[in-house]
Design an enzyme around this catalytic site. Structure first.
Site, short mmCIF file in Angstrom:
data_model
loop_
_atom_site.label_atom_id
_atom_site.label_comp_id
_atom_site.label_asym_id
_atom_site.label_seq_id
_atom_site.Cartn_x
_atom_site.Cartn_y
_atom_site.Cartn_z
N SER A 45 0.76 -1.40 0.05
CA SER A 45 0.05 0.16 0.06
C SER A 45 0.90 1.37 -0.04
O SER A 45 0.63 2.23 -0.58
CB SER A 45 -0.73 0.12 1.14
N GLU A 46 1.74 1.40 0.90
CA GLU A 46 3.00 2.35 0.82
C GLU A 46 4.23 2.04 1.20
O GLU A 46 4.48 0.81 2.04
CB GLU A 46 2.37 3.56 1.72
N THR A 47 5.18 2.68 0.72
CA THR A 47 6.62 2.69 1.16
C THR A 47 6.84 4.01 1.81
O THR A 47 6.69 5.06 0.95
CB THR A 47 7.60 2.21 -0.04
N HIS A 74 -0.82 4.48 8.28
CA HIS A 74 -0.25 3.22 8.69
C HIS A 74 1.44 3.22 8.37
O HIS A 74 2.06 2.51 9.00
CB HIS A 74 -1.01 2.12 8.06
#
Length: 265
Positions: A45-47, A74
């Site tokens: 979802s994210e880095t 998150h």
């Protein structure tokens, strides 16, 4: 060039729950194309990329597999977990992001990590986009919006659990995403988050949107402290505390991977 990378499951106390985020800490920013390529390769979802200013102060940026994101809760929790793990004597941290400002992060005696974010309550809409109504299989009872997403509110939590999305239609709402939410019997409220325009079909757990959900439900329920559940397949739990123009969001995190990646600048 070799970079240390951690993958952390955020807003969960179980190994394969919550939302996964990769964390990379550097002395100087990598180029934006390289950060985006790493995020696409990670396909999480994210880095989160952190630029260290001092031991306890960091600038932070977030990239989905598709684009840079203004605000990600998150991955902020995951990043704080990594820093606290490397510096176990720290009790607090300060993060800064252009779109969010200063964020104070603290580690509590109960093991939760608390993040101090600006409150971003949604506002009523003069008109509701047809792509939103057609993109959700159940018609909401109310629709609002903040600077991140449309808020589709439902009268029953069962609607949230069985609702289906048409990702192609919701993607037309860009740059906005869509959160669906309802009051809950077990928790104060539940939600699901769809973001086909910016990252993927459904986000497992979304910290940033709770800076809007918490003030909305806090006013509806008359409660300054709320427990929220994001009802994705992986699921996640968030503790929310309303404090004037701020929202304190707390959660657990579980480590999954620590390693080295080889990249060419």
């Amino acid at each position: 060039m070799q970079l240390e990378i951690d993958i952390i499951n955020a807003f969960t106390d179980t190994q394969f729950g919550g939302n996964s985020a990769a964390v990379i800490i550097t002395k100087e920013w990598l180029s934006e194309p390289l950060m985006q390529s790493i995020a696409a390769q990670n396909n999480l979802s994210e880095t989160a990329f952190l630029r260290r200013r001092s031991d306890s102060e960091y600038q932070i940026r977030w990239f989905s597999p598709l684009t840079e994101i203004d605000f990600c809760g998150h991955a902020t929790l995951a990043s704080a977990f990594v820093v606290f793990r490397r510096h176990p004597h720290f009790k607090g941290l300060n993060f800064f992001a252009e779109a969010v400002g200063n964020m104070h992060i603290s580690r509590n005696s109960d093991g939760l990590i608390s993040m101090d974010f600006p409150s971003r309550p949604p506002q009523p809409l003069a008109s509701i986009p047809s792509d939103l109504l057609e993109g959700l299989s159940i018609t909401p009872t109310e629709v609002l919006r903040n600077n991140q997403a449309y808020f589709a509110v439902y009268s029953a939590e069962e609607d949230i659990l069985r609702l289906q999305q048409d990702a192609a239609k919701l993607a037309r709402l860009a740059p906005y995403d869509v959160v669906v939410t309802a009051q809950s019997k077990k928790y104060d409220f539940i939600s699901r988050y769809f973001w086909p325009a910016n990252g993927g079909a459904e986000d497992p757990v979304t910290g940033s949107i709770h800076t809007g959900l918490a003030p909305y439900w806090g006013e509806k329920l008359g409660k300054p402290s709320l427990i929220a559940h994001q009802a994705s397949k992986r699921g996640g739990l968030q503790h929310c505390q309303l404090e004037e123009e701020r929202v304190i969001i707390s959660g657990n995190a579980v480590p999954y991977l620590n390693g080295i990646i080889d990249v060419a600048e």
